[in-house]
Scaffold this active site. Sequence first.
Site, PDB file in Angstrom:
ATOM      1  N   LYS A 131       0.858  -1.198   0.000  1.00 29.97           N
ATOM      2  CA  LYS A 131       0.000   0.000   0.000  1.00 29.97           C
ATOM      3  C   LYS A 131       0.876   1.223   0.000  1.00 29.97           C
ATOM      4  O   LYS A 131       1.833   1.310   0.758  1.00 29.97           O
ATOM      5  CB  LYS A 131      -0.875   0.005   1.261  1.00 29.97           C
ATOM      6  N   LYS A 164       4.563   2.246   8.831  1.00 27.34           N
ATOM      7  CA  LYS A 164       3.344   3.004   9.127  1.00 27.34           C
ATOM      8  C   LYS A 164       2.128   2.087   9.244  1.00 27.34           C
ATOM      9  O   LYS A 164       1.333   2.191  10.186  1.00 27.34           O
ATOM     10  CB  LYS A 164       3.104   4.053   8.031  1.00 27.34           C
ATOM     11  N   LYS A 212       5.400   2.393  -2.660  1.00 27.39           N
ATOM     12  CA  LYS A 212       5.342   3.794  -3.078  1.00 27.39           C
ATOM     13  C   LYS A 212       5.631   3.855  -4.565  1.00 27.39           C
ATOM     14  O   LYS A 212       6.264   2.948  -5.129  1.00 27.39           O
ATOM     15  CB  LYS A 212       6.367   4.642  -2.317  1.00 27.39           C
ATOM     16  N   THR A 272      -5.697  12.384   6.645  1.00 22.19           N
ATOM     17  CA  THR A 272      -4.342  12.605   7.163  1.00 22.19           C
ATOM     18  C   THR A 272      -4.356  13.702   8.220  1.00 22.19           C
ATOM     19  O   THR A 272      -3.803  13.544   9.318  1.00 22.19           O
ATOM     20  CB  THR A 272      -3.367  12.975   6.025  1.00 22.19           C
ATOM     21  N   ASN A 330      -2.766  19.511   0.859  1.00 23.44           N
ATOM     22  CA  ASN A 330      -3.970  18.871   1.392  1.00 23.44           C
ATOM     23  C   ASN A 330      -3.860  18.632   2.899  1.00 23.44           C
ATOM     24  O   ASN A 330      -4.751  18.993   3.668  1.00 23.44           O
ATOM     25  CB  ASN A 330      -4.212  17.546   0.657  1.00 23.44           C
ATOM     26  N   SER A 355      -7.710   4.933   3.928  1.00 20.21           N
ATOM     27  CA  SER A 355      -7.548   4.196   2.669  1.00 20.21           C
ATOM     28  C   SER A 355      -7.887   2.723   2.880  1.00 20.21           C
ATOM     29  O   SER A 355      -8.519   2.084   2.031  1.00 20.21           O
ATOM     30  CB  SER A 355      -6.105   4.318   2.165  1.00 20.21           C
TER      31      SER A 355
END
Length: 415
Positions: free
Chosen positions: A69, A93, A105, A189, A220, A348
Amino acid sequence: MQVFNPYDMAVQQFELAADKLELSEDMREILRKPKRELTVNFPVRFDSGRIKTMTGYRVQHNVNRGPAKGGIRYSPDVTLDEVKALAMWMTWKCAVVGIPYGGAKGGVICDPKDMTASELERMTRRFTTEISIVIGPHSDIPAPDVNTNSQVMAWMMDTYSMHAGFSVPAVVTGKPLSIGGSEGRNEATATGVLFTTRRAAQRIGMPLKGARVSLQGFGNAGSGAARLFHAEGCKIVAVSDSAGGLYNESGLDPVAVQRHKLVHGTVATYPQGQRVSIPDVLTVPCDILIPAATEGMITQHNAEQVQARIIAEAANGPTTPEADVILFKKGSLVIPDILANAGGVTVSYFEWVQDLQSLFWDNTEITSRLEVIMNKAFDAVADQADLYNCDMRLGANMLAISRVAEATQIRGIYP
């Protein structure tokens, strides 16, 4: 002058935690390197008719706890080492908040500000096709990151679905609601940063109401955090974006600053404040500092000047290991990136679960579930830091790495 390498920093952080955990050399050998690194070079036709070959990456660091992810970023500064570092941080994370994912990523070397919407769409669709050999709803699920958004995710989902012959909404997260996105994803976030900062403030006995907040980065995560902290009664004293910074000790209205940025392209020219440099935003008088820009912003050269009691890392990798030592000695509480900004990947995960079962939750349920997970993760990291008398980054890394190491040990090595 030594060039900053985020992957070297990620490995250095890993080794510090591995030493403390007394991790075996065999396990270190497995966990310090990415499982898979894909580099793609692909042609994109620009509106002028000219064809340019673009370079993109998708890195999967570890998938022993579940599918990979991680976000996709579009930037001229994307490098393979940066993507490798970010993939490793994603592994930790996901583990630290206890969701069943590994880390990945991706990125494309480009300047999206110089590209039209049609050029971005063609590039996104071609990049998706190139990395389709590794992504999928049960293998690797991309999401938005720097300079990408829900529209980019919609193009990725549609492209993947065209190849499959049917809609596959769970292949990406951060999509628009109309095609399987989740309530609460856009502000997730920032919401996670608020929840962990609230917990940290309780831990050190600092009231959140009236606290002075400085934010480096007004994208954001940064702009969302500014609005949420302002609503909690905090005073937003400084903000910045790529064009410069702004300081007002009496406080700024984040909604008005955001409106100004939409019209003028930057927060730095907002009239009700004093213009300052981007580095200055890190060292202005404040109680809470939220670095929400890019890696390597707080270093051994400016850590001593940081005045905040709490540093909540909305960005990935904003503080170097050398700076961590200085901040810990000063008594500043750093909420590390893999904990502070994990609200995004947690929601997510909620989106992915909702897509797989075609059953969706409302915003109240999303926020409630997120708060439970973030508070539980914060308390577990704080307990780890207390147990080992170390900073919260080392505590978080130790907790995450031990969980990934356990999964790796139990699964064994095939064949």
